[in-house]
Scaffold this motif. Sequence first.
Motif, PDB file in Angstrom:
ATOM      1  N   ALA B 261       0.851  -1.211   0.000  1.00  0.00           N
ATOM      2  CA  ALA B 261       0.000   0.000   0.000  1.00  0.00           C
ATOM      3  C   ALA B 261       0.878   1.248   0.000  1.00  0.00           C
ATOM      4  N   SER B 266      -2.479   6.216   2.208  1.00  0.00           N
ATOM      5  CA  SER B 266      -3.365   5.306   2.936  1.00  0.00           C
ATOM      6  C   SER B 266      -3.622   5.832   4.338  1.00  0.00           C
ATOM      7  N   PHE B 416      -6.166  -1.714   2.313  1.00  0.00           N
ATOM      8  CA  PHE B 416      -5.340  -0.768   1.566  1.00  0.00           C
ATOM      9  C   PHE B 416      -4.233  -1.572   0.894  1.00  0.00           C
ATOM     10  N   ASN B 438      -9.089   0.561  -0.520  1.00  0.00           N
ATOM     11  CA  ASN B 438      -8.403   1.864  -0.476  1.00  0.00           C
ATOM     12  C   ASN B 438      -9.357   2.998  -0.085  1.00  0.00           C
TER      13      ASN B 438
END
Lengths: 120, 483
Positions: B261, B266, B416, B438
Motif C-alpha cells: 500500500a 493510505s 489498503f 483503499n
Amino acid sequence: MASLNTFGAILTYAIELEMQIRDYYQTINNSERANAADKRRGKLERVRRENVLEITLEPIEGLDESNYRLNFDDTSEAGQNVIETIAARFYEDVAPSINVRQAQRALERCGKEHAKIVIS
Amino acid sequence: MTRKLKNYIGGEWVEASAEAVIPVENPATCEIMADCPDSTADDVNQAVEAAVAGFEEWRRTPVLSRAQYMHHFKNLVEDNFEKISQVMVMESGKTIDEARGEVRRAIESIDYAMSVPVLMRSDGLEDISSGIDETTIRQPAGVFVAITPFNFPFMVPLWFLPTAITCGNTFILKPSPQTPLSTELLFEMLDEIDLPEGVVNLVNGGIASSEALMKHPDVTGVSFVGSSHVAKIIYETCTAQGKRVQAQGGAKNYIAVMPDADMESSVKNILGAAYGCAGQRCLAAAVAVGVGEAYGKLKDELVKQAKTLQVGYGLEETTQMGTVISGAAKERIEKMIQQGVDDGASIVLDGRGKVVDGYENGSFVGPTILADVKTDMVVAREEIFGPVLSLMKADSFEEAVGIINNSHYGNAASIFTSSGKYAREFKYNVNAGNVGVNIGVAAPSASFPFGGQKDSFFGDLHGQGMDSIEFYTERKIVIERWI
C-alpha cells in the motif's frame, strides 16, 4: 500553523476572498469585476455545499492564509494587478489539495479568471 | 429559561405530555441549548393515531405528487444547508465539514426518494394460462417508525423518512434525545412543504417512547440505528409483535494494510476513517491490521500524522476533530483506553485528558493509538465509539482476514493495497456488509443498501437502496381473467 487545513477552511477562505474583492471593486466603481467576483462567490458557496464528501475528508497540509493577504487600500491599477495576481496564486496553490475533482475544477477556473484580469 | 422542545403530531407542533426532560448540551461549550421532553406512551399514541388517520388520504395521493413534495423538501434543505450544519455541530460536537458532509448525504437520500415513481413499478405476465394475466403491484404498508442515533442526527432519519413517505406510508421519527435540534429543523422544513396532516410525525424522548412505538399494534415496521445491544432488543421485540424491522447495530471495523500500500496516502485516509466524527460512527475504523513489514511503517506514519490533527470546537473551520458526544462518553472512552493499556497494549499516542483553550470543560478526547493489540483484548473485540485506533500485526494476508472474520461484528472492513489480487480476495472472503478497497469509510451511497452482518445488523432488508423499497411496500399479486 497551517490555517487552510480542511476542505471547509479553504472554501470558506475563498468565499471570503471573493466577497472582499467584490466590495473592493464596488468602492472603485468597477461593476464588471465586482459582479464577476460575486458570481465566483456564489459558485464557491455551491461548491462547498455540493462537494463535501464525508468519506474522503482528509487533513490538508502546508497552506496558510497569511500567504494570500490582500491590500485593499491600494486602488491603483498596479494595486489591482497585485490583488488579482495573489488571488490567482491562491487558487493555483489550493486546488491540488482538494481531493474532489469537481471542486478542484471550480477552484482552477476561479484562478484562471483572476489570472486573465492580470494579463488584460 | 431553557426552551422545551415540542413534538410534531398531525401537522402541528404540540407540547409533550411528559414533565420529565432530557437536557440538550453542547458538548464543546457545555451550554444547555434546550430541554428535550421524555415523551410518554400517551404522546406516542397520539402520534400513531395521527399517522393512521393520515394514511388513507396519503396512499391515494398519486406517487408523482408524493415525489413532488420531495423536490420542495430538497430545495429547503439546500437553502438551509449552512444553518442545519451549524446546529448539528453545536448539538453533536462534530466538525463543520463533517456536518456539511452529513447534510449532503441526507440530500442524496431525498434524491433517491424522488425515484420512487420508477422504483415502485412492478411487473406482470400475460397469459400465464389461457386468458389469465398475472401482475405484481406494490402498495404502501402503513405506519413506519425510525428510532435514530446521535451521531448522524440529520442524515440517518433521512435514510428512512423520504423513501417511506414517497412510497405512500406515514411516518413517525423518534430521534436521539441528545441531538434533537437538527431534527426540529428537519420538521420545520417538512411543515413548510404542506404535507397532509399525519404523514410525518416527531416524538422526542428516550426509552419510554421507543418502547411504546415498538409495541404499538398500529405500527407496521421499525427502523433502528444504534448499539448492537439495543438493536437486538428492538429486533426481538418487533418480530415478536409481527412487525417488520431493520435494526442496525454497532461495529468493530477492521482495516488491513498490505506492505504494497502507498503508506502516506493510505494513512491520510485511515485518519479520516478513525478520527472522523471523533470515531463515533458505525463505519469508523477501529483496528488497523498491518501485514508483515507494513506494521512498523503504518504505526510510524499514523503517529506522525495523527498527532498533528487539530482538535477543537467544530464551528471553527480549522478544526479537524471535534468532541465526543458527552462527558459520560469521554469518561467511558478514557476508561477503555486504560483497559487496553492494562491488558498489555502500548499507547503510542494518548488523547486522554485533552483540554482545548476556550473550551476547557468540553468533552474532548484527542486522537489515540494503541499498538501491539492482541485479538483477545477488549479493545480489539468491543466497540469503543471514540477516537481510538488499535494496531495489530498479522504475518500474512490470510491471517489478517482471519482476524477480521473472527469479530462478532460485521459492519465494515477495508483493505489498503495496490494489488488487485489481494483486493479481490479481500472482497470475496471478508465477512462484512460494507467493504472498502483503499477507502477507510465504506459508506454506501443512497441507491445502495447499507450493509451489515453478524451482530451489526438484525433483520433481512437493510436501509437505503432497493431494500428500502421492499421494506416500505407490500407486494400484491393479482391474477385476472376477463374472457
